[in-house]
Design a protein around this motif. Structure first.
Motif: not given
Length: 639
Positions: A395-401, A565-587
């Motif tokens: 999930p997340g932002d794929f930008g132009a891709k 627990l942080g389980l199972p593993f969830f991948e981070n959303p993609a951030i080709e552009n910043p996600l305004p509601n997840l400001p701590d996640l960055n490049e």
């Protein structure tokens, strides 16, 4: 003999809508002037029970768009990218709890108890009251696990006092213990009323089992923050031996086609509900059961080698995520995969399969498998056929891709989709299954609690129960002994705890020039569980299997486990552009995990904030942080 009103609609009128969050017990006057002496409490209970099944309006918002997204049970950004919809929350909070479910169940308890107290109750009313108390706990747990602090009195009275999440949990655990203890197992509800319990027909033993099972679930929820309380409550619930062990006792409610609370929660045609990257990375390779074993010969030419990762399309898939499959389109069927995957999702283009769903039926999207990946950075278009392929993305932002990627923009029919059996309102919605009880026992045993079993035995019984549900028991023996790692580095065999290493070599084909190459694929580092150093320990196995088993009926539980627990593993959303509601996640940090990269709760709706500002301020003050998606609840991981 009291004058009994037997029409559900009149009962609904009696306890009807709340027009403002500042007046929780505002009741419309029924034209027939029905009073409490004339209300049948079995009907009040029934309205609360089937109401929580969620009509399509609420189900789309709460069950699908919120819970399934947060739990990564399907590919959707929304809440997974930190975005909550205030309108959806207002509908869920207001239409669900305040005007129907909790109001009804509170009336059932209070009116039933008053009749018991004044000696006018029929013999079975005590059991109906205790059963109603058990169901009220479930409704309260759903409310607090979504929002946080709520009134333990269940929104009774004008401006009820709010309680901390810890206080709510203590209240719920005490209610369950007391209610179960007061059910009279030798008293049955008259057959005329059995139809008003869509789950168990007021069977006292089955409700006792559910009450104890729910207590086990809630006790385990607080295990990370309140160890001794969790252990004592869990052990006490298990000691009776009365909990959901068998398929016959699974708490489930039959769906039906239509547009009412019994319509299927996943039945709206426009909700794509396609395979998520989280699920796919868990499924791939897990258990070592090959696709060739699972599928007929007509599929075999599409099955790829075990060391093949797919078609590399770096101009169309974001790599700004810690999804280990990022950057690739898998242009075939996997060599091996968890046998439940093909039962849960249909293969794109597989129109002859009973699992295939043509939703939305008013378009041809589900049946069209040819797509065009539009040119990017001066390159040429890439034409693909998704028929008999098994691919998805983060999930997340794929930008132009993402704009150039037609699979991402359409999804339906291009990515494996949720099987038809879950879309047609002909199934049973599961609220608590026997496999969950076994996985809870496995986790408790691992913690050293007294469960009268072992972690391995309970773990394997949980898998067995779920395999029976899916009809794949022929693979069970081989599956349980498998030491093959999935895409996130976890195997099935309980005694196989060898870590997989950090990376492995895979082959790929370049999607643009068709050249072949190899790539070192990294196992993801789940830094919110044991600092990312562990991928294959016993707890990871237990929660991985619980996560698969609870798909798709219990997304809220899957979200709860990840939050605590942080389980199972969830991948981070993609951030080709910043996600305004997840400001701590960055490049600079997207290859690591942090709880602030994942939704922790739903903000309170504006109808509550504006309608009752004092109580809203009280609730937020008890939350322990700002009224945001990123504020963790008391029982969840805090860092």
């Amino acid at each position: 003999m009291k004058n009994i009103i037997t029409k559900i609609g009149i009962s609904l009128t009696l306890i009807t809508s709340v027009t403002s969050c500042s007046k929780f017990d505002e009741i419309n006057v029924d034209p027939l002037k029905v009073n409490e002496d004339q209300v049948q409490i079995e009907y009040l209970f029934n309205n609360a029970l089937i109401g929580a099944q969620q009509d399509p309006h609420i189900a789309e918002r709460a069950f699908v768009i919120y819970w399934k997204t947060a739990a990564r049970q399907h590919l959707s950004s929304g809440l997974a990218a930190g975005t909550a919809n205030d309108g959806y929350s207002s509908d869920y909070w207001g239409r669900g709890y305040l005007s129907q479910w909790l109001t009804n169940i509170n009336k059932a308890v209070s009116i039933g108890q008053s009749r018991i107290d004044d000696g006018t109750a029929e013999e079975h009313i005590n059991n109906v009251v205790q059963i109603s108390r058990i169901w009220r706990v479930y409704l309260l747990s759903e409310a607090t696990d979504n929002f946080g602090p709520i009134p333990v009195e269940g929104f009774q009275g004008d401006n009820p006092q709010y309680n901390t999440v810890q206080e709510v949990y203590y209240y719920m655990l005490a209610e369950l213990k007391d209610a179960v203890s007061k059910i009279q197992s030798d008293v049955t509800v008259p057959s005329d009323y059995a139809k008003f319990d869509n789950a168990y027909e007021f069977n006292p033993l089955q409700w006792m089992k559910y009450g104890n099972s729910l207590r086990m679930r809630l006790a385990m929820r607080i295990a990370e923050v309140d160890h001794s309380k969790a252990q004592s409550e869990f052990e006490d619930a298990v000691a009776s031996g009365q909990f959901i062990k068998d398929a016959a006792d699974v708490f489930s409610i039959q769906e039906r086609p239509g547009w009412d609370p019994l319509s299927g929660v996943m039945s709206r045609e426009w909700n794509g509900q396609v395979l998520s990257a989280t699920l796919n990375n868990i499924y791939l390779g897990l258990g070592g059961i090959t696709s060739k074993e699972q599928l007929s010969a007509s599929y075999h030419n599409y099955i790829k080698p075990a060391n093949y990762i797919g078609m590399r399309l770096l101009n169309h898939y974001s790599q700004m995520t810690n999804d280990p499959s990022a950057g690739y389109f898998f242009d075939g069927l996997p060599n091996s995969i968890d046998p439940r995957a093909y039962k849960t999702f249909f293969i794109p283009g597989d129109k002859s399969s009973s699992q295939f769903s043509n939703f939305p039926s008013y378009t041809d999207d589900a049946q069209i498998t040819t797509v065009t990946m539009k040119k990017v950075n001066g390159g040429a278009d890439v034409n693909l056929d998704t028929k008999n392929t098994w691919s998805t993305m983060a999930p997340g932002d794929f930008g132009a891709k993402g704009s150039a990627n037609e699979i991402r923009s359409i999804q339906i029919g291009k990515i494996p989709g949720l099987a038809r059996s879950f879309r047609t309102s002909e199934n049973k919605r599961i609220f608590f299954a026997n496999w969950e009880a076994y996985f809870l026992l496995a986790e408790a045993s691992l913690r050293g609690w007294n469960t009268q079993t072992t972690a391995q035995a309970a773990y394997e019984e949980g898998i067995k129960a779920n395999f029976e549900y899916w009809g794949v028991s022929e693979y069970l023996t081989a599956y349980l002994s498998s030491t093959d790692y999935n895409r996130v580095g976890t195997s099935v065999s309980f005694t196989h705890t060898t870590e997989p290493g950090s990376q492995y070599t895979m082959n790929y084909v370049d999607g643009y020039d068709k050249s072949k190459g190899t790539v070192e694929v990294q196992y993801p580092t789940n830094t919110i569980y044991k600092n990312g150093k562990v991928r294959n320990d016993a707890l990871t196995k237990i929660i991985t299997q619980k996560y698969i088993a609870n798909m798709p009926w219990l997304p809220l539980e899957a979200w709860n486990d990840h939050r605590r627990l942080g389980l199972p593993f969830f991948e981070n959303p993609a951030i080709e552009n910043p996600l305004p509601n997840l400001p701590d996640l960055n490049e600079g940090n997207f290859m690591t995990n942090n709880i602030t990269f994942f939704p922790q709760r739903l903000p309170y709706p504006s109808t509550f904030r504006e309608g009752s500002p004092d109580r809203y301020a009280e609730a937020v003050g008890l939350l322990g942080g700002p009224d945001r998606v990123s504020t963790p609840l008391w029982w969840a991981k805090q860092n």
